[in-house]
Design a protein around this motif. Structure first.
Motif, mmCIF file in Angstrom:
data_model
loop_
_atom_site.group_PDB
_atom_site.id
_atom_site.type_symbol
_atom_site.label_atom_id
_atom_site.label_comp_id
_atom_site.label_asym_id
_atom_site.label_seq_id
_atom_site.Cartn_x
_atom_site.Cartn_y
_atom_site.Cartn_z
ATOM 1 N N ALA A 35 -11.378 -45.137 35.001
ATOM 2 C CA ALA A 35 -10.125 -44.938 34.263
ATOM 3 C C ALA A 35 -8.916 -45.129 35.167
ATOM 4 O O ALA A 35 -7.908 -45.727 34.758
ATOM 5 C CB ALA A 35 -10.106 -43.541 33.642
ATOM 6 N N LEU A 36 -9.003 -44.642 36.418
ATOM 7 C CA LEU A 36 -7.885 -44.785 37.350
ATOM 8 C C LEU A 36 -7.609 -46.246 37.715
ATOM 9 O O LEU A 36 -6.482 -46.601 38.030
ATOM 10 C CB LEU A 36 -8.150 -43.974 38.618
ATOM 11 C CG LEU A 36 -8.044 -42.462 38.482
ATOM 12 C CD1 LEU A 36 -8.481 -41.776 39.768
ATOM 13 C CD2 LEU A 36 -6.623 -42.065 38.133
ATOM 14 N N ILE A 37 -8.639 -47.062 37.698
ATOM 15 C CA ILE A 37 -8.454 -48.484 38.013
ATOM 16 C C ILE A 37 -8.230 -49.305 36.747
ATOM 17 O O ILE A 37 -7.417 -50.234 36.727
ATOM 18 C CB ILE A 37 -9.671 -49.008 38.809
ATOM 19 C CG1 ILE A 37 -9.715 -48.321 40.170
ATOM 20 C CG2 ILE A 37 -9.600 -50.517 38.984
ATOM 21 C CD1 ILE A 37 -10.932 -48.647 40.990
ATOM 22 N N GLY A 38 -8.933 -48.962 35.673
ATOM 23 C CA GLY A 38 -8.898 -49.773 34.455
ATOM 24 C C GLY A 38 -7.616 -49.676 33.664
ATOM 25 O O GLY A 38 -7.081 -50.686 33.189
ATOM 26 N N VAL A 39 -7.078 -48.472 33.493
ATOM 27 C CA VAL A 39 -5.876 -48.294 32.664
ATOM 28 C C VAL A 39 -4.655 -48.981 33.285
ATOM 29 O O VAL A 39 -3.949 -49.724 32.601
ATOM 30 C CB VAL A 39 -5.628 -46.794 32.386
ATOM 31 C CG1 VAL A 39 -4.301 -46.583 31.684
ATOM 32 C CG2 VAL A 39 -6.773 -46.215 31.565
ATOM 33 N N PRO A 40 -4.367 -48.812 34.583
ATOM 34 C CA PRO A 40 -3.234 -49.556 35.152
ATOM 35 C C PRO A 40 -3.438 -51.078 35.101
ATOM 36 O O PRO A 40 -2.479 -51.835 34.903
ATOM 37 C CB PRO A 40 -3.159 -49.076 36.602
ATOM 38 C CG PRO A 40 -3.818 -47.757 36.611
ATOM 39 C CD PRO A 40 -4.887 -47.829 35.559
ATOM 40 N N SER A 41 -4.697 -51.499 35.275
ATOM 41 C CA SER A 41 -4.948 -52.947 35.199
ATOM 42 C C SER A 41 -4.659 -53.470 33.791
ATOM 43 O O SER A 41 -4.211 -54.617 33.641
ATOM 44 C CB SER A 41 -6.383 -53.271 35.616
ATOM 45 O OG SER A 41 -7.295 -52.745 34.686
ATOM 46 N N PHE A 42 -4.912 -52.657 32.763
ATOM 47 C CA PHE A 42 -4.604 -53.072 31.400
ATOM 48 C C PHE A 42 -3.117 -53.371 31.254
ATOM 49 O O PHE A 42 -2.709 -54.404 30.715
ATOM 50 C CB PHE A 42 -5.031 -51.985 30.397
ATOM 51 C CG PHE A 42 -4.546 -52.220 29.005
ATOM 52 C CD1 PHE A 42 -5.182 -53.142 28.187
ATOM 53 C CD2 PHE A 42 -3.448 -51.534 28.502
ATOM 54 C CE1 PHE A 42 -4.736 -53.364 26.893
ATOM 55 C CE2 PHE A 42 -2.996 -51.755 27.211
ATOM 56 C CZ PHE A 42 -3.641 -52.673 26.410
ATOM 57 N N PHE A 43 -2.285 -52.452 31.761
ATOM 58 C CA PHE A 43 -0.840 -52.646 31.623
ATOM 59 C C PHE A 43 -0.334 -53.799 32.488
ATOM 60 O O PHE A 43 0.604 -54.498 32.109
ATOM 61 C CB PHE A 43 -0.099 -51.348 31.944
ATOM 62 C CG PHE A 43 -0.337 -50.284 30.912
ATOM 63 C CD1 PHE A 43 0.136 -50.441 29.615
ATOM 64 C CD2 PHE A 43 -1.059 -49.141 31.205
ATOM 65 C CE1 PHE A 43 -0.086 -49.475 28.641
ATOM 66 C CE2 PHE A 43 -1.282 -48.171 30.257
ATOM 67 C CZ PHE A 43 -0.799 -48.338 28.964
ATOM 68 N N LEU A 44 -0.956 -54.021 33.644
ATOM 69 C CA LEU A 44 -0.563 -55.153 34.486
ATOM 70 C C LEU A 44 -0.942 -56.484 33.842
ATOM 71 O O LEU A 44 -0.157 -57.446 33.872
ATOM 72 C CB LEU A 44 -1.199 -55.032 35.874
ATOM 73 C CG LEU A 44 -0.649 -53.917 36.766
ATOM 74 C CD1 LEU A 44 -1.468 -53.806 38.047
ATOM 75 C CD2 LEU A 44 0.812 -54.169 37.083
ATOM 76 N N ILE A 45 -2.142 -56.544 33.256
ATOM 77 C CA ILE A 45 -2.585 -57.781 32.604
ATOM 78 C C ILE A 45 -1.786 -58.023 31.332
ATOM 79 O O ILE A 45 -1.484 -59.165 30.978
ATOM 80 C CB ILE A 45 -4.105 -57.721 32.326
ATOM 81 C CG1 ILE A 45 -4.886 -57.645 33.636
ATOM 82 C CG2 ILE A 45 -4.563 -58.943 31.529
ATOM 83 C CD1 ILE A 45 -6.357 -57.371 33.466
ATOM 84 N N LYS A 46 -1.404 -56.943 30.648
ATOM 85 C CA LYS A 46 -0.656 -57.059 29.380
ATOM 86 C C LYS A 46 0.718 -57.704 29.603
ATOM 87 O O LYS A 46 1.250 -58.360 28.702
ATOM 88 C CB LYS A 46 -0.502 -55.674 28.753
ATOM 89 C CG LYS A 46 0.081 -55.680 27.369
ATOM 90 C CD LYS A 46 0.122 -54.274 26.822
ATOM 91 C CE LYS A 46 0.895 -54.267 25.517
ATOM 92 N NZ LYS A 46 1.120 -52.917 25.032
ATOM 93 N N GLN A 47 1.281 -57.556 30.793
ATOM 94 C CA GLN A 47 2.575 -58.168 31.083
ATOM 95 C C GLN A 47 2.504 -59.694 31.143
ATOM 96 O O GLN A 47 3.481 -60.363 30.842
ATOM 97 C CB GLN A 47 3.131 -57.635 32.409
ATOM 98 C CG GLN A 47 3.528 -56.185 32.354
ATOM 99 C CD GLN A 47 3.974 -55.672 33.704
ATOM 100 O OE1 GLN A 47 3.906 -56.385 34.692
ATOM 101 N NE2 GLN A 47 4.442 -54.425 33.732
ATOM 102 N N ILE A 48 1.332 -60.230 31.531
ATOM 103 C CA ILE A 48 1.222 -61.684 31.674
ATOM 104 C C ILE A 48 0.342 -62.328 30.608
ATOM 105 O O ILE A 48 0.304 -63.547 30.504
ATOM 106 C CB ILE A 48 0.688 -62.061 33.081
ATOM 107 C CG1 ILE A 48 -0.678 -61.418 33.339
ATOM 108 C CG2 ILE A 48 1.678 -61.659 34.152
ATOM 109 C CD1 ILE A 48 -1.341 -61.879 34.604
ATOM 110 N N ALA A 49 -0.385 -61.516 29.825
ATOM 111 C CA ALA A 49 -1.279 -62.060 28.800
ATOM 112 C C ALA A 49 -1.170 -61.200 27.538
ATOM 113 O O ALA A 49 -0.462 -60.205 27.495
ATOM 114 C CB ALA A 49 -2.712 -62.100 29.318
ATOM 115 N N SER A 50 -1.948 -61.584 26.526
ATOM 116 C CA SER A 50 -1.911 -60.841 25.260
ATOM 117 C C SER A 50 -2.663 -59.516 25.390
ATOM 118 O O SER A 50 -3.374 -59.266 26.366
ATOM 119 C CB SER A 50 -2.532 -61.684 24.148
ATOM 120 O OG SER A 50 -3.908 -61.863 24.400
#
Length: 141
Positions: A35-50
């Motif tokens: 969760a500590l790695i996955g949730v921030p990665s979601f928001f980082l990927i969301k900035q550049i992709a859908s």
């Protein structure tokens, strides 16, 4: 009134103590790291992709931690199985010939070495100059 039965496992070594939310300590740690790695990665990927791409990316990033938490075969966790697989595939040699410790061959080698030493001693004594009969220890040249 119907009787209720609770199944009790015969092998109590396979029973693991649950810490919280019916999860073991290992599972809690792995899920927390995921969760500590996955949730921030979601928001980082969301900035550049859908959003759907970000969700898939988050699942791909979190999946190894879920496997580490849940997978167990023959009492061994995933990292132990992977370590054995890597050792067998990359570290150890492919061909491991069976080698015996032949005691008779060792005795034979020892006897041959002993015989060679004796021949060297006999040769060196034969090549040594003889002493004079007069009793003094001077070599003849």
């Amino acid at each position: 009134m119907a009787a209720s039965y609770i199944s009790v496992p015969r092998d109590l070594t396979k029973v693991k103590s649950k810490v919280m939310f019916n999860l073991t300590k290992r599972q809690l740690i792995c899920f927390s790291v995921a969760a500590l790695i996955g949730v921030p990665s979601f928001f980082l990927i969301k900035q550049i992709a859908s959003t759907s791409t970000a969700a898939i990316g988050m699942m791909v990033i979190m999946m190894p931690f879920f496997f580490l938490a849940m997978y167990e075969k023959n009492g061994q966790h995933l990292e132990v199985i992977l370590r054995h697989l890597i050792e067998a595939t990359f570290v150890r040699p492919k061909e491991r010939p069976y080698k015996t410790d032949n005691k008779y061959a060792a005795l034979k080698r020892f006897e041959e070495a002993d015989q060679e030493i004796m021949e060297i001693i006999m040769y060196s004594e034969a090549m040594r100059p003889e002493k004079k009969k007069g009793g003094d220890d001077v070599f003849d040249f």
